[in-house]
Design a protein around this motif. Sequence first.
Motif, PDB file in Angstrom:
ATOM      1  N   VAL A 103       0.833  -1.208   0.000  1.00 23.85           N
ATOM      2  CA  VAL A 103       0.000   0.000   0.000  1.00 23.85           C
ATOM      3  C   VAL A 103       0.861   1.248   0.000  1.00 23.85           C
ATOM      4  N   VAL A 104       1.853   1.286   0.887  1.00 22.09           N
ATOM      5  CA  VAL A 104       2.701   2.472   1.008  1.00 22.09           C
ATOM      6  C   VAL A 104       3.586   2.641  -0.227  1.00 22.09           C
ATOM      7  N   LYS A 105       4.197   1.553  -0.668  1.00 19.46           N
ATOM      8  CA  LYS A 105       5.126   1.617  -1.793  1.00 19.46           C
ATOM      9  C   LYS A 105       4.435   2.018  -3.087  1.00 19.46           C
ATOM     10  N   ASN A 106       3.177   1.613  -3.273  1.00 15.74           N
ATOM     11  CA  ASN A 106       2.492   1.837  -4.555  1.00 15.74           C
ATOM     12  C   ASN A 106       1.396   2.898  -4.482  1.00 15.74           C
ATOM     13  N   ASN A 107       1.385   3.670  -3.420  1.00 10.91           N
ATOM     14  CA  ASN A 107       0.416   4.771  -3.272  1.00 10.91           C
ATOM     15  C   ASN A 107      -1.032   4.310  -3.447  1.00 10.91           C
ATOM     16  N   ILE A 108      -1.350   3.186  -2.831  1.00  9.35           N
ATOM     17  CA  ILE A 108      -2.718   2.672  -2.882  1.00  9.35           C
ATOM     18  C   ILE A 108      -3.615   3.563  -2.025  1.00  9.35           C
ATOM     19  N   ASP A 109      -4.784   3.922  -2.544  1.00  8.47           N
ATOM     20  CA  ASP A 109      -5.692   4.769  -1.749  1.00  8.47           C
ATOM     21  C   ASP A 109      -6.964   4.035  -1.326  1.00  8.47           C
ATOM     22  N   LEU A 110      -7.075   2.735  -1.650  1.00  8.69           N
ATOM     23  CA  LEU A 110      -8.175   1.916  -1.163  1.00  8.69           C
ATOM     24  C   LEU A 110      -7.784   0.448  -1.233  1.00  8.69           C
ATOM     25  N   VAL A 111      -8.005  -0.274  -0.138  1.00 11.28           N
ATOM     26  CA  VAL A 111      -7.827  -1.729  -0.125  1.00 11.28           C
ATOM     27  C   VAL A 111      -9.203  -2.380  -0.021  1.00 11.28           C
ATOM     28  N   ILE A 112      -9.464  -3.363  -0.892  1.00  9.41           N
ATOM     29  CA  ILE A 112     -10.724  -4.109  -0.880  1.00  9.41           C
ATOM     30  C   ILE A 112     -10.422  -5.555  -0.505  1.00  9.41           C
ATOM     31  N   LYS A 113     -11.226  -6.109   0.381  1.00  6.17           N
ATOM     32  CA  LYS A 113     -11.030  -7.489   0.797  1.00  6.17           C
ATOM     33  C   LYS A 113     -12.375  -8.098   1.179  1.00  6.17           C
ATOM     34  N   ARG A 114     -12.509  -9.382   0.936  1.00  6.63           N
ATOM     35  CA  ARG A 114     -13.714 -10.078   1.364  1.00  6.63           C
ATOM     36  C   ARG A 114     -13.641 -10.372   2.859  1.00  6.63           C
ATOM     37  N   ALA A 115     -14.762 -10.259   3.545  1.00 12.05           N
ATOM     38  CA  ALA A 115     -14.801 -10.529   4.978  1.00 12.05           C
ATOM     39  C   ALA A 115     -14.460 -11.979   5.251  1.00 12.05           C
ATOM     40  N   GLU A 116     -13.680 -12.204   6.297  1.00 12.12           N
ATOM     41  CA  GLU A 116     -13.350 -13.561   6.683  1.00 12.12           C
ATOM     42  C   GLU A 116     -14.543 -14.198   7.393  1.00 12.12           C
ATOM     43  N   GLU A 117     -14.696 -15.485   7.212  1.00 13.13           N
ATOM     44  CA  GLU A 117     -15.893 -16.175   7.692  1.00 13.13           C
ATOM     45  C   GLU A 117     -15.683 -16.965   8.975  1.00 13.13           C
ATOM     46  N   SER A 118     -14.449 -17.240   9.330  1.00 10.96           N
ATOM     47  CA  SER A 118     -14.172 -18.106  10.464  1.00 10.96           C
ATOM     48  C   SER A 118     -14.514 -17.448  11.795  1.00 10.96           C
ATOM     49  N   PHE A 119     -15.241 -18.143  12.640  1.00  9.59           N
ATOM     50  CA  PHE A 119     -15.540 -17.646  13.986  1.00  9.59           C
ATOM     51  C   PHE A 119     -14.255 -17.437  14.785  1.00  9.59           C
ATOM     52  N   LEU A 120     -13.291 -18.355  14.603  1.00  8.20           N
ATOM     53  CA  LEU A 120     -12.028 -18.218  15.328  1.00  8.20           C
ATOM     54  C   LEU A 120     -11.275 -16.974  14.888  1.00  8.20           C
ATOM     55  N   ASP A 121     -11.383 -16.625  13.596  1.00  6.45           N
ATOM     56  CA  ASP A 121     -10.758 -15.390  13.124  1.00  6.45           C
ATOM     57  C   ASP A 121     -11.332 -14.190  13.865  1.00  6.45           C
ATOM     58  N   LYS A 122     -12.652 -14.165  14.000  1.00  6.02           N
ATOM     59  CA  LYS A 122     -13.288 -13.054  14.688  1.00  6.02           C
ATOM     60  C   LYS A 122     -12.923 -13.030  16.171  1.00  6.02           C
ATOM     61  N   LEU A 123     -12.790 -14.231  16.736  1.00  5.89           N
ATOM     62  CA  LEU A 123     -12.527 -14.331  18.163  1.00  5.89           C
ATOM     63  C   LEU A 123     -11.101 -13.915  18.516  1.00  5.89           C
ATOM     64  N   PHE A 124     -10.142 -14.314  17.690  1.00  4.67           N
ATOM     65  CA  PHE A 124      -8.742 -14.113  18.051  1.00  4.67           C
ATOM     66  C   PHE A 124      -8.043 -13.019  17.239  1.00  4.67           C
ATOM     67  N   GLY A 125      -8.747 -12.354  16.365  1.00  3.77           N
ATOM     68  CA  GLY A 125      -8.122 -11.255  15.646  1.00  3.77           C
ATOM     69  C   GLY A 125      -7.774 -11.626  14.227  1.00  3.77           C
TER      70      GLY A 125
END
Length: 325
Positions: A103-125
Motif C-alpha cells: 500500500v505504502v510503496k504503490n500509493n494505494i488509496d483503497l484496499v478491498i477485501k472479502r470478509a473472513e468467515e471463520s468464527f475463530l478469526d473473529k474471536l482471536f483477531g
Amino acid sequence: MKGHYKNILCVLSDSHRQDDTVAQALHIAKAHQASLTIMLSLEALPPNASMVMESFSYVDSQQTMEKQAELWLKEQAESWSENYKVSTAVTVGHPLIDVVRYVVKNNIDLVIKRAEESFLDKLFGSLDMQLFRKCPCPLWIINHKPRSQYKNVVAALDLNYHYPSHEVSIRRDLNRDILRHASQIALLEFAQLHIVHVFDAVPENIARDGFITVDNDRMETDLAKIHAEREKELEKLLNELAEELDDNVWEYLQPKNHIVHGYPRREIAATTTSLDTDIIVMGTVSRLGVPGYIMGDTAEETIHQLKCAVVGVKPRGFETPISLD
C-alpha cells in the motif's frame, strides 16, 4: 474530493470462491475509473516445516508455492480483465505486513477485501481487524454475498467534540472525510445517503447501573441540549459538503439524518440494520492524534455486529505501526 479512488488494491487470501470478490472490486474500480491490482497474499510455510522435510525441499516448496500461485493468478486475471484491465501481484510471507508495505510503496488509496468467515478469526483477531487497525489507507471489507449495486449508504459520524482542542480539529477532519467517502459511494452507486450519529449521556449510563440517582427532568433537559448541539454540528458539516458539490449534485444527494440517543456500541449497528444498509463508512481509530494507535473498542464491537460492507477510514496524520523496511 476524498472518496474518489484512483489506485485500488484487492486482496485475496486464497484461491477459493474469489470470483464474487473480484467482481465487486471491478465494479468499484469501474465506478471510480481507478487502476486495480489483484493481490494474492499467502501465509509463508511455518518455520517448523523444515522438521518434516529436508532444508532444500523446504526452500523448493516455498518457491514452488509462490510460482504456482503466480501461474494461477495470471490465468485468472485473463478472464477478469476481459472488460476492465487489472494488474496482479503475489506475496508469500506475512499478509498484514505484505499488504501494508505494498500500500505504502504503490500509493494505494483503497484496499478491498472479502470478509473472513471463520468464527475463530473473529474471536482471536483476523487479518480484517488487523488491517482496520494498521492499514494506512481506507479499507473496504465486502460481505460474503456482495450486492451488485448498493441502495443505502451510511456515514457513521462522531459529533462529540468535548475533547482537548488539538484533538477536536482531527475529529472534525475525520468526520469530513467519512462524509466525503460516503457521499462519493452514494453518488456513484445512485444510492440513498444516511448519516447516523449515536449519543449517550454519561449520567444516564451510570444511572443504569444503579450507582447514582439522577433527576429525570434534568436528564431530559440535558438530552435535549445534546441533541440540539449535535444537530448544529451536523448542519455545519453538511453546509461544507454542499459548498464542495455542484448545486444539482447536492440536490440529488439529499442525505437523511439520524441522530439517535442510545449506547453507541449497540445502536450504531442496530440503526444500520434498520436502514437496510448495504455499506457503512466509519472511523476506525479511537485515540485521535496518536500515530498508529489501535482501533477503539466501540469501532471494533460495532464492526463485529454489522452484516453489511464496511469502509474504515483513518484520521489524517495516521501512521501505520508496521515497519516498512
